[in-house]
Design a protein around this motif. Structure first.
Motif, mmCIF file in Angstrom:
data_model
loop_
_atom_site.group_PDB
_atom_site.id
_atom_site.type_symbol
_atom_site.label_atom_id
_atom_site.label_comp_id
_atom_site.label_asym_id
_atom_site.label_seq_id
_atom_site.Cartn_x
_atom_site.Cartn_y
_atom_site.Cartn_z
ATOM 1 N N HIS A 70 0.807 -1.222 0.000
ATOM 2 C CA HIS A 70 0.000 0.000 0.000
ATOM 3 C C HIS A 70 0.840 1.273 0.000
ATOM 4 O O HIS A 70 0.601 2.187 -0.803
ATOM 5 N N TRP A 118 -7.379 1.383 3.735
ATOM 6 C CA TRP A 118 -6.778 1.660 5.030
ATOM 7 C C TRP A 118 -7.840 2.119 6.033
ATOM 8 O O TRP A 118 -7.866 1.679 7.198
ATOM 9 N N GLN A 122 -8.970 0.002 9.561
ATOM 10 C CA GLN A 122 -8.791 0.558 10.901
ATOM 11 C C GLN A 122 -10.095 0.958 11.576
ATOM 12 O O GLN A 122 -10.101 1.247 12.772
ATOM 13 N N HIS A 182 0.052 -2.209 7.843
ATOM 14 C CA HIS A 182 -0.398 -2.312 6.457
ATOM 15 C C HIS A 182 -1.742 -3.019 6.381
ATOM 16 O O HIS A 182 -1.947 -4.033 7.047
ATOM 17 N N PRO A 183 -2.686 -2.532 5.577
ATOM 18 C CA PRO A 183 -3.892 -3.320 5.325
ATOM 19 C C PRO A 183 -3.549 -4.632 4.633
ATOM 20 O O PRO A 183 -2.487 -4.775 4.019
#
Length: 449
Positions: A70, A118, A122, A182-183
């Motif tokens: 990403h 992202w 989250q 990181h996703p």
């Protein structure tokens, strides 16, 4: 809300800077070509190239993010977009500008995908709606501020291109410096166009019409205002007020959408748009006050069409298909937004600047004819429809992954579709007579209560 802002301020700031640059670039290029007395066809072609790049980026973005991650994908795209923006100041050959505009659209779509994945990764399930709202506000606010820069700096020199490139340089800082995890890797959701064309044809027609109208607005409204005799500062104010109308109307629209039939609302707003645009469609010159008032009213209505179509289609599609549905809606919007500026640019060249709003009136009337609330069969309406309306960001500032932030979409479904390969079962109910919002045989089907 304060805690959400604190948690996601870096991503919101990145979105804000991206949209400031994007909004300023679109208006600057239109005004620059108008000052050079270039045909409106080229102005429309530049906006069409931008939307073509956005659609193309929806495919390429998944592969790029999967290959390098990403942060690297986002940083690379921000650098490429900044270079393409500055390229407009180095080359005056218009076909090269088309290529550069396509690159800008493609790179920005990849950036949208990184930010939205992202945010989704989250965001807690109970905060998804607020996170989504913050993202939408940042997107619209960026577009408005991009126009207001023209008020403070009305010159059309290379300084504005430097400002746009500066925005894209700054937008990568919060992402590059993030300490967040990181996703997970992304995999594209299946499109299933045949299924959605048969299930929600009225919604797709509305999205296509919205793309034709809004794509033409972003590309050619600055040219129209310039040909009406407005100065650069006044064009910036005109565009800023119109885009602000799009943000202002979202919350009243949600109230209406949750209480009244959405197909009827789409048809009603299309009719209001057709009538409201008539003065600007008929009169070759209008007073400044009328131009601002009518332009603001038209924008209030035209920015309602896409969110209503999204809500209407979600009422008739199961939760496990909603990420795929959003991808289908955005591609449909992108097709309309690529065609609209080209057609409207030709009309403005042949018949004058007022043809832009005549174009809006015509396609608004097409939607009035196409959308038939009484033909809605409700055969595939989800159990709790109508679903709660969610204000959607403008399709110029979102990717197919924006569905992951939609609180109507089940979080488990989002994780499955975004983070693993999806092999959908064949659509057994794809018979035309089983359409969810309307079909060729819908008039013969009794609507469920």
């Amino acid at each position: 809300m304060r805690q959400i802002w604190k948690s996601f301020r870096a991503l919101y700031f990145a979105s804000l800077m991206m949209l400031i640059g994007s909004g300023l670039l679109s208006t600057y290029l239109a005004l620059r070509l108008a000052a050079d007395h270039v045909d409106g066809l080229w102005v429309g072609a530049l906006m069409a190239a931008n939307y073509f790049g956005l659609v193309l980026g929806g495919k390429i973005g998944h592969r790029l993010i999967a290959r390098v991650g990403h942060i690297r994908a986002y940083s690379a795209c921000a650098g490429i977009v900044g270079a393409a923006v500055l390229g407009h100041g180095l080359v005056d050959w218009l076909p090269a500008w088309l290529v550069l505009r396509t690159i800008v659209g493609l790179g920005m779509m990849c950036q949208y995908m990184v930010i939205e994945s992202w945010l989704n990764e989250q965001a807690d399930a109970n905060q998804r709606g607020l996170v989504f709202s913050g993202y939408m506000i940042a997107s619209y606010l960026g577009l408005v501020l991009g126009q207001l820069i023209l008020v403070m700096h009305p010159g059309l020199g290379p300084e504005l291109l430097m400002l746009v490139a500066l925005c894209f340089a700054l937008c990568l800082v919060p992402v590059a410096l993030t300490r967040r995890i990181h996703p997970a890797p992304l995999h594209p959701a299946p499109m299933e166009p045949r299924f959605f064309i048969k299930r929600v044809p009225q919604s797709l027609s509305t999205v296509l019409g919205a793309g034709l109208i809004i794509g033409s607005f972003y590309g050619l409204a600055p040219l129209y205002a310039s040909q009406q005799g407005l100065s650069t500062e006044q064009v910036g104010l005109f565009m800023g007020s119109c885009i602000f109308a799009g943000l202002l109307v979202q919350w009243p629209l949600g109230w209406l959408s949750d209480r009244y039939d959405r197909a009827l609302l789409i048809r009603s707003f299309a009719l209001v748009l057709a009538v409201a645009a008539l003065p600007l469609a008929i009169l070759p010159q209008v007073p400044l006050e009328v131009l601002f008032a009518v332009g603001f009213l038209c924008s209030l209505v035209q920015f309602c069409l896409y969110p209503l179509a999204v809500a209407f289609s979600n009422d008739h599609v199961e939760s496990e298909r909603r990420v795929s549905l959003t991808a289908m809606l955005l591609v449909t919007y992108g097709v309309g937004a690529s065609i609209g500026p080209l057609v409207a640019g030709v009309l403005m060249k042949l018949f004058g600047s007022q043809s832009l709003y005549a174009f809006f009136t015509f396609f608004a009337l097409v939607l009035v004819w196409r959308i038939r609330p009484k033909a809605v069969t409700n055969l595939h309406q989800v159990d709790d429809a109508p679903l709660h309306h969610v204000a959607m960001p403008d399709s110029m500032s979102s990717s197919p992954l924006v569905a992951a932030l939609d609180p109507r979409v089940d979080e488990q479904v989002v994780q499955e579709q975004m983070h693993s390969s999806v092999n959908p079962e064949p659509a057994a109910d794809a018979d035309p007579a089983a359409a969810g919002d309307v079909s060729a045989e819908a008039d013969a089907e009794p609507a469920k209560p």
